[in-house]
Design a protein around this motif. Structure first.
Motif, short mmCIF file in Angstrom:
data_model
loop_
_atom_site.label_atom_id
_atom_site.label_comp_id
_atom_site.label_asym_id
_atom_site.label_seq_id
_atom_site.Cartn_x
_atom_site.Cartn_y
_atom_site.Cartn_z
N ARG A 1 1.87 14.39 -9.05
CA ARG A 1 2.85 15.48 -9.03
C ARG A 1 3.33 15.78 -10.45
O ARG A 1 3.45 16.94 -10.85
CB ARG A 1 4.01 15.13 -8.12
N GLU A 2 3.61 14.73 -11.23
CA GLU A 2 4.04 14.93 -12.62
C GLU A 2 2.95 15.62 -13.43
O GLU A 2 3.23 16.47 -14.26
CB GLU A 2 4.41 13.59 -13.26
N MET A 3 1.69 15.24 -13.17
CA MET A 3 0.57 15.81 -13.92
C MET A 3 0.41 17.31 -13.66
O MET A 3 0.02 18.05 -14.55
CB MET A 3 -0.74 15.09 -13.56
N TYR A 4 0.69 17.75 -12.43
CA TYR A 4 0.48 19.16 -12.12
C TYR A 4 1.78 19.93 -11.85
O TYR A 4 1.74 21.05 -11.34
CB TYR A 4 -0.53 19.34 -10.98
N SER A 5 2.93 19.37 -12.25
CA SER A 5 4.20 20.05 -11.98
C SER A 5 4.30 21.40 -12.69
O SER A 5 4.82 22.37 -12.13
CB SER A 5 5.39 19.17 -12.35
N GLU A 6 3.78 21.49 -13.91
CA GLU A 6 3.82 22.77 -14.62
C GLU A 6 3.05 23.84 -13.87
O GLU A 6 3.53 24.98 -13.73
CB GLU A 6 3.25 22.64 -16.04
N GLU A 7 1.86 23.49 -13.39
CA GLU A 7 1.05 24.46 -12.65
C GLU A 7 1.72 24.89 -11.35
O GLU A 7 1.70 26.07 -11.01
CB GLU A 7 -0.34 23.88 -12.33
N SER A 8 2.33 23.95 -10.63
CA SER A 8 2.98 24.32 -9.37
C SER A 8 4.21 25.18 -9.64
O SER A 8 4.49 26.12 -8.90
CB SER A 8 3.31 23.10 -8.53
N GLU A 9 4.94 24.88 -10.73
CA GLU A 9 6.10 25.71 -11.09
C GLU A 9 5.64 27.12 -11.49
O GLU A 9 6.31 28.11 -11.17
CB GLU A 9 6.90 25.05 -12.20
N GLY B 1 0.82 -1.21 0.00
CA GLY B 1 0.00 0.00 0.00
C GLY B 1 0.85 1.26 0.00
O GLY B 1 0.54 2.24 -0.68
N ARG B 2 1.94 1.23 0.76
CA ARG B 2 2.86 2.38 0.82
C ARG B 2 3.43 2.68 -0.57
O ARG B 2 3.47 3.83 -0.99
CB ARG B 2 3.99 2.05 1.81
N ARG B 3 3.81 1.63 -1.28
CA ARG B 3 4.34 1.80 -2.65
C ARG B 3 3.28 2.38 -3.57
O ARG B 3 3.56 3.25 -4.40
CB ARG B 3 4.88 0.48 -3.19
N ILE B 4 2.05 1.88 -3.44
CA ILE B 4 0.95 2.37 -4.29
C ILE B 4 0.69 3.86 -4.03
O ILE B 4 0.54 4.64 -4.97
CB ILE B 4 -0.33 1.53 -4.04
N VAL B 5 0.66 4.24 -2.76
CA VAL B 5 0.42 5.65 -2.41
C VAL B 5 1.53 6.53 -2.97
O VAL B 5 1.26 7.57 -3.59
CB VAL B 5 0.28 5.83 -0.88
N LYS B 6 2.79 6.12 -2.79
CA LYS B 6 3.92 6.91 -3.30
C LYS B 6 3.86 7.03 -4.83
O LYS B 6 4.05 8.11 -5.37
CB LYS B 6 5.27 6.29 -2.86
N GLU B 7 3.57 5.91 -5.50
CA GLU B 7 3.47 5.93 -6.97
C GLU B 7 2.35 6.85 -7.44
O GLU B 7 2.53 7.63 -8.37
CB GLU B 7 3.23 4.52 -7.52
N MET B 8 1.18 6.73 -6.81
CA MET B 8 0.04 7.56 -7.19
C MET B 8 0.36 9.04 -6.99
O MET B 8 0.08 9.87 -7.87
CB MET B 8 -1.19 7.18 -6.36
N ARG B 9 0.97 9.38 -5.87
CA ARG B 9 1.33 10.78 -5.60
C ARG B 9 2.39 11.28 -6.58
O ARG B 9 2.38 12.44 -6.96
CB ARG B 9 1.79 10.94 -4.15
#
Length: 122
Positions: A74-82, A62-70
């Motif tokens: 993060r990759e999906m919204y990295s442009e917006e956060s930058e 579950g820990r791996r799944i949560v980290k992967e999902m996050r």
């Protein structure tokens, strides 16, 4: 005593990130703190896991799944956060990095800028 430009900007970045995450995920971190260090903006978010993610994180798989999902999120919204960082700092973001601790329920984001923002704020 007047609040410094640096502290004011750090608070503005934290607030912008909380607002963005609430709009994106439906909830934001319980606490956000931003630090301007040289040419970096470092954001620390506490209380970022949902109830479901906390349950999943109690098991290795579950820990791996949560980290992967996050990471994917993060990759999906990295442009917006930058863009948030660029807009508020008037600096260009050269790169950004993120990691989440499922044990602590915290996430750290680091934005490397094209200028020494800390020096500019004096």
């Amino acid at each position: 005593m007047a609040i410094s430009n640096k502290k004011k900007l750090e608070a503005e970045i934290s607030e912008a990130f909380i607002k963005f995450q609430r709009e994106l995920i439906g909830r934001g971190p319980q606490e956000a703190k931003t630090y301007i260090v040289g040419d970096m903006v470092i954001a620390r978010f506490k209380g970022v896991l949902t109830v479901e993610e906390k349950h999943l994180s109690s098991h290795d798989k579950g820990r791996r799944i949560v980290k992967e999902m996050r990471e994917v999120l993060r990759e999906m919204y990295s442009e917006e956060s930058e863009e948030i960082v660029e807009k508020l700092t008037s600096c260009k973001v050269l790169s950004s990095h993120s990691d989440i601790s499922t044990k602590m329920g915290e996430r750290i984001e680091v934005y490397v800028l094209d200028k020494d923002l800390e020096k500019m704020l004096g």
